[in-house]
Structure formats: structure tokens, C-alpha cells
Design a protein around this motif. Structure first.
Motif, PDB file in Angstrom:
ATOM      1  N   ALA A  21      20.899  73.291  63.237  1.00 17.18           N
ATOM      2  CA  ALA A  21      21.047  73.194  61.792  1.00 17.18           C
ATOM      3  C   ALA A  21      21.907  71.984  61.460  1.00 17.18           C
ATOM      4  CB  ALA A  21      21.681  74.460  61.256  1.00 17.18           C
ATOM      5  N   ILE A  80       8.493  74.364  61.101  1.00 14.00           N
ATOM      6  CA  ILE A  80       9.935  74.411  60.837  1.00 14.00           C
ATOM      7  C   ILE A  80      10.690  73.921  62.076  1.00 14.00           C
ATOM      8  CG2 ILE A  80      10.227  76.818  61.538  1.00 14.00           C
ATOM      9  CD1 ILE A  80      12.135  76.986  59.044  1.00 14.00           C
ATOM     10  N   SER A  81      11.733  73.176  61.839  1.00 11.22           N
ATOM     11  CA  SER A  81      12.476  72.560  62.937  1.00 11.22           C
ATOM     12  C   SER A  81      13.206  73.600  63.774  1.00 11.22           C
ATOM     13  CB  SER A  81      13.487  71.571  62.351  1.00 11.22           C
ATOM     14  OG  SER A  81      14.355  71.122  63.364  1.00 11.22           O
ATOM     15  N   THR A  82      13.238  73.335  65.087  1.00 10.44           N
ATOM     16  CA  THR A  82      14.057  74.187  65.966  1.00 10.44           C
ATOM     17  C   THR A  82      15.276  73.422  66.461  1.00 10.44           C
ATOM     18  OG1 THR A  82      12.749  73.514  67.871  1.00 10.44           O
ATOM     19  CG2 THR A  82      12.087  75.540  66.771  1.00 10.44           C
ATOM     20  N   LEU A  83      15.526  72.263  65.859  1.00 10.93           N
ATOM     21  CA  LEU A  83      16.750  71.526  66.201  1.00 10.93           C
ATOM     22  C   LEU A  83      17.948  72.247  65.579  1.00 10.93           C
ATOM     23  CD1 LEU A  83      15.378  67.937  65.525  1.00 10.93           C
ATOM     24  CD2 LEU A  83      15.768  68.999  67.755  1.00 10.93           C
ATOM     25  N   MET A 126      15.846  88.152  60.935  1.00 14.34           N
ATOM     26  CA  MET A 126      15.226  86.950  61.515  1.00 14.34           C
ATOM     27  C   MET A 126      14.504  86.186  60.413  1.00 14.34           C
ATOM     28  SD  MET A 126      14.317  85.228  64.288  1.00 14.34           S
ATOM     29  CE  MET A 126      13.138  83.922  64.554  1.00 14.34           C
ATOM     30  N   THR A 127      14.994  85.005  60.110  1.00 11.99           N
ATOM     31  CA  THR A 127      14.405  84.308  58.979  1.00 11.99           C
ATOM     32  C   THR A 127      13.700  83.032  59.388  1.00 11.99           C
ATOM     33  OG1 THR A 127      16.344  82.990  58.620  1.00 11.99           O
ATOM     34  CG2 THR A 127      16.229  85.049  57.437  1.00 11.99           C
ATOM     35  N   TYR A 128      13.469  82.859  60.681  1.00  6.97           N
ATOM     36  CA  TYR A 128      12.955  81.557  61.061  1.00  6.97           C
ATOM     37  C   TYR A 128      11.480  81.391  60.750  1.00  6.97           C
ATOM     38  CZ  TYR A 128      15.364  77.631  62.905  1.00  6.97           C
ATOM     39  OH  TYR A 128      16.034  76.438  63.013  1.00  6.97           O
ATOM     40  N   ILE A 129      11.128  81.781  59.540  1.00  8.34           N
ATOM     41  CA  ILE A 129       9.757  81.689  59.109  1.00  8.34           C
ATOM     42  C   ILE A 129       9.803  80.939  57.791  1.00  8.34           C
ATOM     43  CG2 ILE A 129       7.751  83.008  58.367  1.00  8.34           C
ATOM     44  CD1 ILE A 129       9.108  85.408  59.924  1.00  8.34           C
ATOM     45  N   LYS A 130       9.100  79.847  57.724  1.00  7.17           N
ATOM     46  CA  LYS A 130       9.115  79.110  56.461  1.00  7.17           C
ATOM     47  C   LYS A 130       8.031  79.681  55.552  1.00  7.17           C
ATOM     48  CE  LYS A 130       9.385  74.505  54.542  1.00  7.17           C
ATOM     49  NZ  LYS A 130       9.743  73.120  54.807  1.00  7.17           N
ATOM     50  N   PRO A 131       8.439  80.135  54.369  1.00  7.85           N
ATOM     51  CA  PRO A 131       7.431  80.675  53.465  1.00  7.85           C
ATOM     52  C   PRO A 131       6.372  79.618  53.133  1.00  7.85           C
ATOM     53  CG  PRO A 131       9.648  81.099  52.635  1.00  7.85           C
ATOM     54  CD  PRO A 131       9.779  80.156  53.792  1.00  7.85           C
TER      55      PRO A 131
END
Lengths: 351, 598
Positions: A34, A29-32, A1-6
Motif C-alpha cells: 500500500a 488491483i495491485s498487490t504491491l 477481506m476486501t482485496y476485490i475491486k468493485p
């Protein structure tokens, strides 16, 4: 799961005049989907606000409902925000603007939010020359509800959900804004930041209603072959009226503009918009020529982009209504209730 | 710029900064992930394959990887790579069963290895599984070379050293310990060896012949000799007041050893500024923690001896002037200083010494008595003789010795097979494979943690100063190891770009947290570097350039501060970006084509 913006950022990020780096203008971070064009427009807004050295707390971002209207979450986390009822963003902005004229108002809407449910709101905001930048992220479909055709779906365009549109003509928001007397009308493309970023900067500086119709491909439902709002189609058919360069008032002009083909439009605050014309028979300050160019492009099947029309003498709503120079929300009781002596004076004026 | 050639194995290799900086090119991120997975045995074996001495290096490595670590470019400190290596060694299970199992079928070839240090042991390990009969000679009673004689037990416990030396010796090496080779000609070349490897290190400590040196006699010690005699318990005590001259790691080991065998007032005195000291920062720190002051800008002038006994040393005072480009030490004009001492240890460098190699054998020696070698094959001018480790190009470190050993072994094998040492040399083995498992799911932990570097615990100073065999560093616990491992940015998971799939939607550029990606019109490299989203000023890091895209632009990625977070690939609608793990392995002898073991 990478939906974390550093949170790490490039150590070499430059600061703008108010001491912020570009990252300070980012949002969540956008959830629209890709590749959504809307994300690219968000990126352009971030870039424009950074370059304009906008202090984030001096800006209010407002939106309605839809994929487009989700985007204010994805930029300018440190600004004021209002996610309003579907199609009602112009009214909410009007109220906010009336209360505090000192903020920069950035409205974000979509083709559904503007050309369908919000049409009645939109036209009046144009008519009133409300001081705001109004960006329509126009993907020609209802992306959030599985991609049904919207009011801006071109006749003859094919989309994944609805197939060929052989029933209805599209509403051209740019043509409409011009007809309604808008004082700043532009069209751009999410995949063309070179054009979009200066256009947003100019729109935010414009005193009055600045409208940008930004074509923004829906990668999920409307980026297929036969769609007139796909990356490929727009790139193949985009015809820019001019290149655009925005020069803030305190900056020196460093670019040489060729005489004859270039037009410089001065804004009230001393900023300048330079347009290097690519299109003949067109004058960006002449509404008639803009309408004509637009019609010509329609006939040839091109998508006309660029800053199409600007009224350099534009006066915003506060100016038209001669409201207080001080924001209404800053007026105190003594300003609003100046006392019986003042009332006597007013009454005396009617006798 | 031309599009990046991804077929060049070195392009992606360079992106894995730690692995690239490691002389043996140990796949660091690979074993760090295994540690995070608690697969310590596997992590150990990844190391063992590549550097032969994970437990030893996990304590004593010079860590060229750490200053190279990308993490150090996005925050303050790099990943504690060296200490993680030790976590693998400390927690491993039975590793022996994963190592080559002898006896190996003899191939009829016989080689001699002179010196039993890390370079020779690496050659032995690499050649043994191929069936070579290996004869190893060393002057001491056990193998390990400088790892045994020069690294004090409080940094490297003897059990760890013995264990890893024995893994090699147990492969069926014929050892000749307590055997100093006095003549290359009579003892080695006259025998029927097919190839010979010289790994005798840099065994000669430099002297400092100042006035009083001769008279002071036994109270002046040479650093590496002092360390060896303490290690072998020939020397068990030292005076209360000790001065160590020199600023390298040997000096640090000497002063700390002195503190453990009777030295109470131990000082390190260097002739130049503190910041020019050659010792690793962590070793300086450890010395200072043991109450050892380091005095700088003081060159020694004279050893003061009275009645045949050393009384101390006279030092001048200088400052450093760098204005000419070369450092000059200029006297300040202040009066000289006398510092009392019962013993002085000189640790100012060491040199190669080959008095035992006759000069008429065809082995040429060049400047500073260093052998003339081919820099890649390590072959001397006498074709069957090879050199490696400190004996090759002068003093380096253990990891460099291991790297030399691998290459020398490859050369010796090619030589024995009658192949060309340069043209038949195997390329590195490389591999790229996709890491995608699903939406937002990769085979590696892509989220970037923000933890700062973890500190490693130390044993109580009272205890360590009392017994020189008590190890000072405790090593990370398994939990600390896990947390530190998570700091690794997985630089070996590459961002691979396919221009044919790109629709130029800008999603990758917009989402990249560190602004690595720019779509721009192509130009010369120096122009491009200045015009990217953030100028790419670190020219040691490459630009990844795509083919020209439909809008006539190119995609340029500045590799400098890429976090390998995978967001570009995550946000790419067409999978033009993909995260692919890059494996790069220096080919060892037993992996060479046509080789019996594989």
C-alpha cells in the motif's frame, strides 16, 4: 477481506476520442505494498493512455523482473503484454518492435532490472534509438527481496534494510542516457502526476528511445528518514527544470505561453511539447546544457526533474535501418519471395 | 473551501443517504447488516427503537429512503430497504423481553393522547417508561388509527398490526376506545393533564361536488371512509363496475379493495398525466397486476344518474402543458367520454379536521385550518398542547408520524420537567468507531456485490382476489433477504481522513473505483466541483475537504458515488484513511440525561 475491486465505476466518466473511459485502461488491483510509488506511476500511465486516446490493442507493455515489472498487470488489461526474463525487456522489445513497428511500445523496468542485471541490454536499446517509451520505476532498493541497496542507491542514503550507504556511488541513469546519446531523457517523481502524465504522453509520441527515470518511493524499505528516495526527501529537494504540457497534433493550443521562458518542441506527428522553463541556462534541445544542468543540480543536492533533453530530429531504429514501412509481421510469402524473376534481377545487379 | 467540520453531527449523517432521508432517521445500514447476520431480533429492535412499527412499515412504508439510496446512483435500483425491514419482522424471535418492562415507577405526571394512530402510539411508547400516566383516546374499538382504517388487510395483515400496537399498549397505557372526543375543553383541558397530544390524523376525505353528486347518493363513496367501512366489515360488497377517481395511494387501495369485494370491472381514472400520479410506483404496479387499468388525462365532469341510480361518469379529455412552469390541464377538444359505473370512489385527498377543538382555548389555527405549531417542538400556541402526525402539518405518512411522535414526546417531557423546549433539547447521539480488524479485514462486508435488486414473491392472484385478508406480498425468504442485504453499500461506514498522516502518495486516488478522491489546489466550491477527477455535479452531495497538505494541495472527496468499499483505507500506507462506523441516533425521551430508565 476486501482485496476485490468493485466493478462499479463513476457514472459520469468521460469518454475519450476512441470511445473509452479511463476505467477501460485499468488493470487488476495491485498487490504491491500500500502506498507504493509504482502504483502511482501505473495510475499516471492509465491517465496518459486515456488522454492520448490510445486504442488499448495498439499498445504493448513489456517488463522484466521486480516490483516495477509486476506493474503491467495493474494497468492496460486490454493491451499486449510480455513479462520477460530479468533485465531482458529491451531485447524482447527490440524483437517485438522489429516484427511490428505499428504498435506503441511501453517498457517498464526498475533500478535493479535496468541498472544492474539489465544494464547491457539497456545501453544498447538507447544506442539503437529503439522506438519505445522506457520507464524506470526507481526506488533505490531491491524491494522484492527485502530492500537491499541497489545500484541507484545514493551515496549517503539510509535505508531500512541496508542502513547507511557509505560504500558505493550511485549510477545516475539520466546522466548515462544522456551520455549514450538518448534522444528523449526525462526524470520525474511518482508523487507528481502533473509532471509525469504529460511526460509519459510525450514519451509515447517520441520517435525513438524515450527514457523516463521516475523516482518512486518504496514505502516499505526506503521511505524512512535519511533516504534520498522517500516522499519527503524528494518533495523537499525536487527542482523542476520546467513545467511540461503535451499537446497532441489535432488539438488547438489553448494555453498562453510566455515568450522568452517557454520552449515549444514539435514532434514528427505534429504534436507539440511545451516546456515552461523554470531553470536558467538550460535549453531542452541542447544536450550539453542538459548535462551541465544535471551536474549543477548534483552539486547543490537537488533532484532535477522534468523533460531534460529532447532531440526533435530523432529518427527511430526502423528509420535508421531503412526497414520496410509495412510491419514485418504483415509481409506475406509473395512479398518475401518475389519469385525467380526478381532474383534474376538482383543477381544481374551484381554482374 | 473550508475544511469539513467533522464535529458537525450532520456531516456524516448526510452521507448515510437512507438514514438521512428517513423522517425518523432509522439506522438503515446497521439493521441491514444484522439481517445479513441472521440477527433478526436485533435488527427488529434497532427498528423498533427508531420507528416503533417495523412489521407495519416493512409492508406499508412510503420508503423515502429508497429513492435516496446511494445504490440507485451507481446502478439501476436501490436496495429494497422496506422489504428487508419486513424480513427482520417476519423472522424475529422474542422481542418483548428487549423492550422496556413495566410497571414503571410513576413520575406523578399525567398526559392525554387524542387519537390512537402511529403518532400517538409513538408518544405513548416514549413517555411510558418514564412513569407518565398515559390516557389514550380513540373513536374506534382498537388502536392503530389510519393504519387500521386506511391500509387494507391484503397489504397489512391485522395480526401484524395488532402485535405492534399492543407492544405499545402493553406498556401500561390507559386506553379509552370507542371514545370520540367531542370537546377539547370539557373532556380534556378541564381534567388534570400535565400535557396533551393531538394525533388525530387527517380524517376528512375530500368530496367532489360535481353535478349528480347528491342524486347518486350511496353509490358515491369517499375513499378513506370506504376503506374504513370495509376494514370494519360494515361494507362487504360493491357493484361490478367501479370507477376510482384519484391517483394517490388511497386510490390504489380503493381499487384493489373493490376488486376483492365484488368489483369486476374496476378502473382508476386520473385527471392529469400518468406520470404525475402521487401513488408510489410499486402500488401502481400492484394495482395494474390485478387487472385494474389506469386511464389518464380525464377530469370528471358529471355523475350521470337515471331513475335515482348511478349510471356512470362523464369525463373530459385534456393534455398537460408545463410551459409556464406550473402545470395546466388544457382540453384537447375531443368529445367527452361516458364511462359506466355502478359505484364511484372518490380518493382525491384528505384534510385535517378539528371541529372538536373549541376556538377560544388559545390554540391558534392558521391557513387551511391547520394548527399553528413550532416546527421542531410541535408545541401549539397553548403551551401544554402538542400536535403530531397528519394532524400537525397535513397528510404525510406513518414514518413521518413516528418521527413527529418522538419529537413531541421529547417536548412534552421537557415541558413537564419545566425545561426549555428548544435550548434544553438533546442533541442526537453520535459515535464513530474503527472497523479495522487486520490486513484486508474489516468488521463489515466491504466487498461490493453486483446483484441486481431481488424481486419479492406474490401470492397467487386467484387466492388474493377472493379474500381481501390474504396478504399479497409474500416477503423475502431468509436467503433472499441475505442476498438483498448484501447489496447495501454500508454507507454508515465512513471514510475518515487524517491530513496529518497523509504522505500524498496518491494510492487512494489511484485505487478508488469510482474516482471520488482528488488532490488539488484549494478553491471555491463551484470551481473545485468542475475540476475534480470526475466533476462533482450532484450538488446535493457534499465535498469532504481536508486541511491543507504539505504540497499546498487539499484532499477532496466527492461523497456522491463512494462505494464505501474501503479500498482507499486498504491502500493507504499510513492509515491516513480509516473506515469508521458512524452511529447517529435521534435521542428519545428515555435516553435523555438524568432520565430514570438509564
Amino acid at each position: 477481506m476486501t482485496y476485490i475491486k468493485p466493478t462499479f465505476r463513476h457514472p459520469g466518466l468521460k469518454k475519450n476520442k476512441v470511445g473509452y473511459v479511463r476505467a477501460d485502461y485499468e488493470g487488476a488491483i495491485s498487490t504491491l505494498c500500500a502506498g507504493c510509488g509504482h502504483d502511482s506511476i501505473s495510475g499516471a500511465i492509465v491517465q496518459a493512455c486515456f488522454e492520448m486516446s490510445v486504442e488499448p490493442h495498439r499498445l504493448a507493455k513489456l517488463s522484466g523482473i521486480g516490483c516495477s515489472s509486476k506493474t503491467p498487470t495493474y494497468f492496460l488489461s486490454n493491451s499486449h503484454g510480455f513479462n520477460s526474463v530479468h533485465g531482458r525487456m529491451p531485447s524482447v522489445t527490440t524483437g517485438a518492435n522489429m516484427a511490428n513497428r505499428d504498435l506503441i511500445y511501453l517498457g517498464v523496468s526498475g533500478d535493479g532490472d535496468t541498472a544492474s542485471i539489465g544494464m547491457g541490454q539497456f545501453v544498447h536499446a538507447v544506442r539503437r534509438n529503439l522506438n519505445m517509451a522506457y520507464i524506470v520505476m526507481n526506488n533505490g532498493c531491491y524491494g522484492l527481496t527485502k530492500g537491499q541497496d541497489s545500484a541507484t542507491t545514493d551515496f549517503g542514503s539510509i535505508s531500512k534494510s541496508s542502513g547507511l550507504n557509505d560504500s558505493f556511488q550511485a549510477i545516475d541513469l539520466v546522466g548515462m542516457a544522456l551520455e549514450l546519446g538518448a534522444t528523449f531523457v526525462g526524470r520525474s517523481f511518482s508523487g507528481d502526476k502533473d509532471q509525469l502524465v504529460p511526460m509519459i504522453k510525450a514519451a509515447m509520441s517520441h520517435p525513438g528511445f524515450a527514457f523516463i527515470d521516475c523516482i518512486s518511493p518504496c514505502v516499505t524499505f526506503n521511505n524512512n528518514k535519511g533516504s534520498t528516495k522517500s516522499y519527503q526527501f524528494v518533495r523537499d529537494h525536487q527542482e523542476a527544470t520546467s513545467t511540461i504540457d503535451f499537446v497532441p497534433h489535432e488539438e488547438e493550443i489553448t494555453v498562453d505561453y510566455e515568450a522568452g521562458t517557454s520552449t515549444s518542441v514539435a514532434l514528427h506527428d505534429g504534436s507539440k511539447i511545451h516546456l515552461d522553463k523554470l531553470s536558467p541556462n538550460w535549453d531542452p534541445t541542447d544536450r550539453y546544457s542538459a548535462v551541465m544542468r544535471l551536474q549543477e543540480a548534483k552539486l547543490t543536492g537537488d533532484i532535477l526533474t522534468g523533460l531534460l533533453y529532447i532531440d526533435p530530429k530523432s529518427r527511430g531504429l526502423h528509420d535508421l535501418m531503412k526497414t520496410s514501412k509495412r510491419p514485418l509481421n504483415s509481409l506475406q510469402e509473395e512479398d518475401l519471395c518475389p519469385g525467380s524473376a526478381a532474383l534474376e534481377g538482383i543477381n544481374a545487379g551484381f554482374r | 473551501m473550508k475544511p469539513t467540520n467533522l464535529n458537525d453531527p450532520e456531516y456524516f449523517h448526510k452521507v448515510v443517504d437512507c438514514q438521512y432521508a428517513c423522517p425518523a432517521h432509522t439506522p438503515v445500514p446497521e439493521y441491514i447488516r444484522l439481517i445479513a447476520d441472521e440477527k433478526y431480533t436485533e435488527a427488529y429492535m434497532v427498528n423498533w427503537e427508531s420507528n416503533v412499527f417495523p412489521g407495519i412499515l416493512g409492508r406499508t412504508c412510503d420508503r423515502p429512503c429508497e429513492p435516496a439510496c446511494r445504490r440507485g446512483r451507481v446502478e439501476e435500483k436501490p436496495v429494497a430497504i422496506c422489504r428487508l425491514k419486513r424480513v427482520a419482522a417476519d423472522n424475529k424471535g422474542d422481542v418483548k423481553k428487549h423492550m422496556p418492562q413495566g410497571p414503571f415507577k410513576p413520575n406523578g405526571k399525567k398526559v392525554a393522547l387524542i387519537g390512537g394512530g402511529p403518532a400517538s402510539l409513538t408518544v405513548a411508547r416514549d413517555l411510558a417508561p418514564l412513569g407518565y400516566e398515559i390516557h389514550l383516546f380513540d373513536e374506534w374499538h382498537k388502536g392503530g388509527g389510519m393504519m387500521r382504517t386506511q391500509i387494507p388487510a391484503f397489504r397489512l395483515p391485522e395480526e401484524v398490526l395488532d402485535e405492534e400496537v399492543n407492544y405499545v399498549l402493553d406498556l401500561g397505557i390507559h386506553t379509552y376506545f370507542n371514545h370520540f372526543v367531542h370537546s377539547m375543553k370539557d373532556e380534556i383541558l378541564s381534567k388534570d393533564y400535565d400535557a396533551v397530544f393531538v394525533g388525530t390524523g387527517a380524517p376528512s376525505g375530500r368530496k367532489l361536488n360535481l353535478p349528480g353528486f347528491e342524486e347518486a347518493g350511496d353509490n358515491i363513496h369517499i375513499g378513506i371512509e370506504f376503506l374504513a367501512s370495509v376494514a370494519f366489515e360494515h361494507k362487504k360488497s360493491i357493484g361490478k363496475k367501479v370507477i376510482v377517481l384519484g391517483g394517490g395511494n388511497t386510490a390504489m387501495d380503493c381499487c384493489r379493495t373493490s376488486r376483492r369485494i365484488g368489483g369486476e370491472d374496476v378502473k382508476v381514472i386520473v385527471r392529469s398525466p400518468f406520470k404525475d400520479m402521487k401513488a408510489s410506483p410499486w402500488e401502481i404496479e400492484d394495482a395494474q397486476m390485478e387487472d385494474i387499468p389506469i386511464m389518464n388525462n380525464m377530469p370528471p365532469k358529471e355523475f350521470v344518474v337515471k331513475n335515482g341510480k348511478l349510471k356512470g361518469v362523464i369525463f373530459g379529455k385534456v393534455y398537460a402543458d408545463y410551459s409556464s412552469g406550473r402545470r395546466k390541464l388544457i382540453p384537447t377538444g375531443e368529445p367527452d367520454v361516458f364511462i359506466e359505473a355502478d359505484d364511484v370512489i372518490i380518493a382525491i385527498g384528505q384534510d385535517n379536521a378539528f371541529p372538536w377543538i373549541e376556538r377560544d382555548l388559545g390554540i391558534e389555527f392558521g391557513k387551511w385550518d391547520i394548527p399553528v405549531l413550532h416546527e421542531k417542538t410541535f408545541q401549539s400556541t397553548l403551551p401544554k398542547v402538542f400536535f403530531g402526525g397528519d394532524a400537525a402539518f397535513g397528510p404525510e405518512n406513518v414514518i413521518t408520524a413516528a418521527a413527529h411522535g418522538h419529537q413531541a414526546a421529547v417536548s412534552m417531557h421537557l415541558f413537564c420537567e419545566g425545561d426549555n423546549l428548544v435550548t434544553d433539547r438533546p442533541d442526537p447521539m453520535t459515535n464513530l468507531y474503527r472497523q479495522k480488524m487486520g490486513i484486508h479485514e474489516w468488521m463489515y462486508d466491504s466487498p461490493v456485490v453486483e446483484d441486481v435488486r431481488y424481486k419479492v414473491g406474490h401470492e397467487d392472484k386467484k387466492k388474493t382476489l377472493r379474500d381481501r385478508k390474504v396478504e399479497v406480498e409474500l416477503g423475502f425468504t431468509a436467503l433472499e433477504g441475505f442476498k438483498e442485504a448484501q447489496r447495501c453499500l454500508n454507507c454508515d461506514v465512513m471514510t475518515v481522513f487524517d491530513d496529518k498522516l497523509c504522505i500524498e502518495c496518491d494510492a487512494c486516488m489511484d485505487v478508488c473505483p469510482t474516482d471520488c478522491i482528488t488532490f488539488i489546489k484549494n478553491d471555491e466550491e463551484d470551481v473545485l466541483r468542475l475540476n475534480l477527477r470526475v466533476p462533482a455535479l450532484n450538488t446535493t452531495q457534499d465535498l469532504y475537504v481536508s486541511e491543507t497538505l504539505p504540497t499546498t494541495r487539499v484532499m477532496i472527496k466527492d461523497e456522491d458515488v463512494c462505494l464505501h468499499c474501503g479500498l482507499c483505507a486498504e491502500r493507504c500506507p499510513t492509515a491516513a484513511w480509516d473506515m469508521q462506523k458512524y452511529m447517529y441516533s435521534v435521542t428519545k425521551t428515555y435516553e435523555m440525561e438524568g432520565c430514570c430508565s438509564k
